[in-house]
Design a protein around this motif. Structure first.
Motif, PDB file in Angstrom:
ATOM      1  N   MET A  25       9.181 -34.174  12.085  1.00 13.03           N
ATOM      2  CA  MET A  25       8.047 -33.296  12.373  1.00 13.03           C
ATOM      3  C   MET A  25       7.438 -32.736  11.089  1.00 13.03           C
ATOM      4  SD  MET A  25       7.555 -33.490  15.554  1.00 13.03           S
ATOM      5  CE  MET A  25       6.385 -32.136  15.808  1.00 13.03           C
ATOM      6  N   SER A  26       8.265 -32.439  10.095  1.00 16.89           N
ATOM      7  CA  SER A  26       7.779 -31.863   8.837  1.00 16.89           C
ATOM      8  C   SER A  26       6.985 -32.874   8.021  1.00 16.89           C
ATOM      9  CB  SER A  26       8.952 -31.346   7.994  1.00 16.89           C
ATOM     10  OG  SER A  26       9.616 -30.282   8.646  1.00 16.89           O
ATOM     11  N   LEU A  27       7.320 -34.155   8.153  1.00 18.33           N
ATOM     12  CA  LEU A  27       6.694 -35.177   7.319  1.00 18.33           C
ATOM     13  C   LEU A  27       5.528 -35.874   8.008  1.00 18.33           C
ATOM     14  CD1 LEU A  27       9.923 -36.780   5.819  1.00 18.33           C
ATOM     15  CD2 LEU A  27       8.275 -35.330   4.621  1.00 18.33           C
ATOM     16  N   SER A  28       5.565 -35.999   9.305  1.00 16.89           N
ATOM     17  CA  SER A  28       4.518 -36.715  10.034  1.00 16.89           C
ATOM     18  C   SER A  28       3.160 -36.054   9.845  1.00 16.89           C
ATOM     19  CB  SER A  28       4.858 -36.769  11.530  1.00 16.89           C
ATOM     20  OG  SER A  28       6.023 -37.518  11.747  1.00 16.89           O
ATOM     21  N   GLY A  29       2.230 -36.797   9.273  1.00 18.03           N
ATOM     22  CA  GLY A  29       0.880 -36.301   9.070  1.00 18.03           C
ATOM     23  C   GLY A  29       0.716 -35.314   7.937  1.00 18.03           C
ATOM     24  N   ALA A  30       1.826 -34.914   7.314  1.00 22.20           N
ATOM     25  CA  ALA A  30       1.759 -33.910   6.253  1.00 22.20           C
ATOM     26  C   ALA A  30       1.738 -34.531   4.863  1.00 22.20           C
ATOM     27  CB  ALA A  30       2.949 -32.953   6.365  1.00 22.20           C
ATOM     28  N   GLY A  61      20.260 -55.985  11.756  1.00 22.51           N
ATOM     29  CA  GLY A  61      20.406 -54.538  11.599  1.00 22.51           C
ATOM     30  C   GLY A  61      19.802 -53.749  12.737  1.00 22.51           C
ATOM     31  N   GLY A  62      20.481 -52.688  13.137  1.00 20.40           N
ATOM     32  CA  GLY A  62      20.003 -51.798  14.184  1.00 20.40           C
ATOM     33  C   GLY A  62      18.996 -50.800  13.656  1.00 20.40           C
ATOM     34  N   PRO A  63      18.686 -49.757  14.428  1.00 21.33           N
ATOM     35  CA  PRO A  63      17.633 -48.815  14.051  1.00 21.33           C
ATOM     36  C   PRO A  63      18.059 -47.802  12.994  1.00 21.33           C
ATOM     37  CG  PRO A  63      18.611 -48.163  16.121  1.00 21.33           C
ATOM     38  CD  PRO A  63      19.232 -49.473  15.772  1.00 21.33           C
ATOM     39  N   ALA A  64      17.119 -47.436  12.135  1.00 20.24           N
ATOM     40  CA  ALA A  64      17.308 -46.309  11.222  1.00 20.24           C
ATOM     41  C   ALA A  64      16.836 -45.052  11.943  1.00 20.24           C
ATOM     42  CB  ALA A  64      16.515 -46.516   9.945  1.00 20.24           C
ATOM     43  N   ALA A  65      17.583 -43.981  11.817  1.00 22.56           N
ATOM     44  CA  ALA A  65      17.183 -42.737  12.480  1.00 22.56           C
ATOM     45  C   ALA A  65      15.774 -42.338  12.059  1.00 22.56           C
ATOM     46  CB  ALA A  65      18.187 -41.627  12.165  1.00 22.56           C
ATOM     47  N   LEU A  66      15.466 -42.552  10.772  1.00 24.37           N
ATOM     48  CA  LEU A  66      14.140 -42.232  10.247  1.00 24.37           C
ATOM     49  C   LEU A  66      13.795 -43.236   9.162  1.00 24.37           C
ATOM     50  CD1 LEU A  66      11.900 -40.087  10.600  1.00 24.37           C
ATOM     51  CD2 LEU A  66      12.977 -38.791   8.743  1.00 24.37           C
ATOM     52  N   PHE A  67      12.519 -43.614   9.114  1.00 24.73           N
ATOM     53  CA  PHE A  67      12.034 -44.545   8.098  1.00 24.73           C
ATOM     54  C   PHE A  67      10.762 -43.966   7.498  1.00 24.73           C
ATOM     55  CE2 PHE A  67       9.302 -47.932   6.654  1.00 24.73           C
ATOM     56  CZ  PHE A  67      10.160 -48.767   5.963  1.00 24.73           C
ATOM     57  N   VAL A  68      10.730 -43.854   6.162  1.00 25.09           N
ATOM     58  CA  VAL A  68       9.564 -43.294   5.479  1.00 25.09           C
ATOM     59  C   VAL A  68       9.131 -44.227   4.356  1.00 25.09           C
ATOM     60  CG1 VAL A  68       8.653 -41.383   4.109  1.00 25.09           C
ATOM     61  CG2 VAL A  68      10.254 -40.912   5.970  1.00 25.09           C
ATOM     62  N   CYS A  69       7.871 -44.652   4.402  1.00 27.29           N
ATOM     63  CA  CYS A  69       7.276 -45.394   3.291  1.00 27.29           C
ATOM     64  C   CYS A  69       6.357 -44.432   2.565  1.00 27.29           C
ATOM     65  CB  CYS A  69       6.506 -46.609   3.780  1.00 27.29           C
ATOM     66  SG  CYS A  69       5.699 -47.531   2.448  1.00 27.29           S
ATOM     67  N   ALA A  70       6.796 -43.931   1.407  1.00 26.97           N
ATOM     68  CA  ALA A  70       6.025 -42.952   0.631  1.00 26.97           C
ATOM     69  C   ALA A  70       5.041 -43.677  -0.273  1.00 26.97           C
ATOM     70  CB  ALA A  70       6.967 -42.083  -0.196  1.00 26.97           C
ATOM     71  N   ASN A  71       3.757 -43.373  -0.116  1.00 25.35           N
ATOM     72  CA  ASN A  71       2.723 -44.073  -0.873  1.00 25.35           C
ATOM     73  C   ASN A  71       2.386 -43.422  -2.206  1.00 25.35           C
ATOM     74  OD1 ASN A  71       2.045 -46.288   0.905  1.00 25.35           O
ATOM     75  ND2 ASN A  71       1.249 -44.746   2.314  1.00 25.35           N
ATOM     76  N   THR A  72       2.786 -42.175  -2.411  1.00 29.19           N
ATOM     77  CA  THR A  72       2.483 -41.466  -3.647  1.00 29.19           C
ATOM     78  C   THR A  72       3.717 -40.724  -4.147  1.00 29.19           C
ATOM     79  OG1 THR A  72       1.815 -39.405  -2.549  1.00 29.19           O
ATOM     80  CG2 THR A  72       0.104 -41.094  -2.872  1.00 29.19           C
ATOM     81  N   TYR A  73       3.643 -40.312  -5.407  1.00 29.46           N
ATOM     82  CA  TYR A  73       4.746 -39.537  -5.973  1.00 29.46           C
ATOM     83  C   TYR A  73       4.923 -38.226  -5.218  1.00 29.46           C
ATOM     84  CZ  TYR A  73       7.351 -36.588  -9.199  1.00 29.46           C
ATOM     85  OH  TYR A  73       8.276 -35.727  -9.738  1.00 29.46           O
ATOM     86  N   GLU A  74       3.804 -37.570  -4.886  1.00 31.46           N
ATOM     87  CA  GLU A  74       3.880 -36.302  -4.157  1.00 31.46           C
ATOM     88  C   GLU A  74       4.538 -36.489  -2.801  1.00 31.46           C
ATOM     89  OE1 GLU A  74       1.203 -37.470  -5.668  1.00 31.46           O
ATOM     90  OE2 GLU A  74       1.060 -36.046  -7.362  1.00 31.46           O
ATOM     91  N   ALA A  75       4.204 -37.589  -2.118  1.00 33.58           N
ATOM     92  CA  ALA A  75       4.806 -37.862  -0.813  1.00 33.58           C
ATOM     93  C   ALA A  75       6.300 -38.129  -0.944  1.00 33.58           C
ATOM     94  CB  ALA A  75       4.120 -39.062  -0.161  1.00 33.58           C
ATOM     95  N   LEU A  76       6.682 -38.844  -1.994  1.00 31.58           N
ATOM     96  CA  LEU A  76       8.102 -39.126  -2.226  1.00 31.58           C
ATOM     97  C   LEU A  76       8.857 -37.837  -2.506  1.00 31.58           C
ATOM     98  CD1 LEU A  76      10.465 -41.067  -2.697  1.00 31.58           C
ATOM     99  CD2 LEU A  76       9.682 -41.316  -5.065  1.00 31.58           C
ATOM    100  N   LEU A  77       8.284 -36.988  -3.376  1.00 31.38           N
ATOM    101  CA  LEU A  77       8.936 -35.731  -3.728  1.00 31.38           C
ATOM    102  C   LEU A  77       9.116 -34.853  -2.488  1.00 31.38           C
ATOM    103  CD1 LEU A  77       9.983 -34.253  -6.241  1.00 31.38           C
ATOM    104  CD2 LEU A  77       7.741 -33.176  -6.455  1.00 31.38           C
ATOM    105  N   LYS A  78       8.074 -34.753  -1.672  1.00 34.91           N
ATOM    106  CA  LYS A  78       8.148 -33.945  -0.457  1.00 34.91           C
ATOM    107  C   LYS A  78       9.168 -34.515   0.511  1.00 34.91           C
ATOM    108  CE  LYS A  78       6.800 -30.811   2.535  1.00 34.91           C
ATOM    109  NZ  LYS A  78       7.077 -29.354   2.322  1.00 34.91           N
ATOM    110  N   THR A  79       9.210 -35.826   0.636  1.00 35.94           N
ATOM    111  CA  THR A  79      10.163 -36.468   1.536  1.00 35.94           C
ATOM    112  C   THR A  79      11.592 -36.135   1.154  1.00 35.94           C
ATOM    113  OG1 THR A  79       8.666 -38.305   2.024  1.00 35.94           O
ATOM    114  CG2 THR A  79      11.013 -38.685   2.368  1.00 35.94           C
ATOM    115  N   VAL A  80      11.904 -36.251  -0.127  1.00 36.34           N
ATOM    116  CA  VAL A  80      13.263 -35.964  -0.594  1.00 36.34           C
ATOM    117  C   VAL A  80      13.600 -34.496  -0.380  1.00 36.34           C
ATOM    118  CG1 VAL A  80      14.758 -35.901  -2.615  1.00 36.34           C
ATOM    119  CG2 VAL A  80      13.274 -37.871  -2.236  1.00 36.34           C
TER     120      VAL A  80
END
Length: 304
Positions: free
Chosen positions: A8-13, A33-52
């Protein structure tokens, strides 16, 4: 741990693709392989930093994955977040001094191709190696005699909680399928030292390496590349073949009849099939040669 809160924190943010329950069979070259609980493809450095940051706050475990070309994911999936790097990390730039800086998400094949177009030599040995620049740097990819680390100038990574870190190549220990780069950091880009060369000679070298790979490896078959590391100067493939294991099968997983150190998904293979083949191969080589083969493939989602 709250995967839902992280979602919820990352979707659309952030500038990222955020998915729940993404099947890892869609993201690995093994097609397993089975499902990952969450999958994030970060397109920018800011998105990666926020994701972590969000994942740390919600205590959700995470791993970074490139093209999944060296991964065997568990049938039960991964109870955490898979992070991949997107658009901003797929760039490359060439300098006048024959150096090239490439983002971690850039396919290694594109880097090799672009260097060849510019008549730059030094990366020919990478021809045909799957995966991304980031994965190649992290595991010091290459052949048995030529490694990526030998042509790297420096590596830029993200250290969670600290920010960007630059590692000079001379400060990193480069070894056979291993480096001393901290596993807690995320490789973002690397600069390679190349040299001016003859375009036709480079092209012939690349073409010859691709030809040899196509003849000696099960190209086009779902697999993860070499399953075991070569022990010292010995060939794991030669020992496995000498044990009569080409064609050995468990379910849909089979030892390739082209290259004995490849276990291919022959259709509908499960992760436990591959693991059982690996175990049998390991034990047979140990019994015949008293050598303890070590996996080169990385296992994901299997627990401790």
């Amino acid at each position: 741990m709250s995967v839902f809160n992280a979602y919820m924190s990352l979707s659309g943010a952030v500038d990222a693709d955020v998915i729940r329950g993404e099947r890892l069979s869609h993201r690995t070259t093994y097609r397993i392989g089975g499902p990952a609980a969450l999958f994030v493809c970060a397109n920018t450095y800011e998105a990666l930093l926020k994701t972590v940051e969000v994942l740390r706050a919600e205590r959700v475990p995470w791993v970074v994955m490139g093209k999944g070309s060296n991964i065997l994911a568990a049938d039960t999936g991964y109870d955490g977040c898979i992070i991949t790097l997107g658009r901003e990390f797929s760039r490359m730039s060439f300098a006048e001094d024959d150096r090239v800086t490439a983002g971690a998400a850039l396919p290694l094949s594109k880097l090799v191709s672009e260097a060849m177009k510019r008549s730059l030599t030094g990366l020919e040995f990478c021809a045909g190696i799957p995966g991304t620049v980031g994965g190649a740097v992290s595991m010091d990819a290459g052949t048995r005699h030529e490694w990526v680390g030998s042509v790297i100038e420096d590596v830029v990574s993200l250290q969670p909680g600290k920010g960007l870190v630059r590692h000079a190549a001379s400060e990193v220990e480069w070894g056979y399928r291993v480096t001393s780069l901290p596993t807690t950091e995320i490789v973002l880009e690397a600069t390679f030292r190349l040299a001016a060369g003859n375009h036709d000679a480079i092209a012939r070298d690349v073409e010859e390496r691709l030809r040899r790979r196509s003849q000696s490896q099960p190209m086009g078959r779902p697999c993860c590349g070499s399953v075991f590391r070569n022990p010292g100067s010995r060939s794991a493939a030669v020992m496995i073949e000498a044990c009569g294991l080409k064609g050995y099968r468990v379910g849909g997983a089979v030892v390739s009849d082209v290259h004995a150190n490849f276990i291919v998904n022959d259709g509908g293979a499960h992760a436990h099939d591959v693991v059982e083949v690996m175990r049998h191969v390991h034990d047979a080589v140990r019994d015949k040669y008293e050598i303890d083969l070590q996996p080169e493939v990385k296992l994901l989602g299997f627990g401790a």
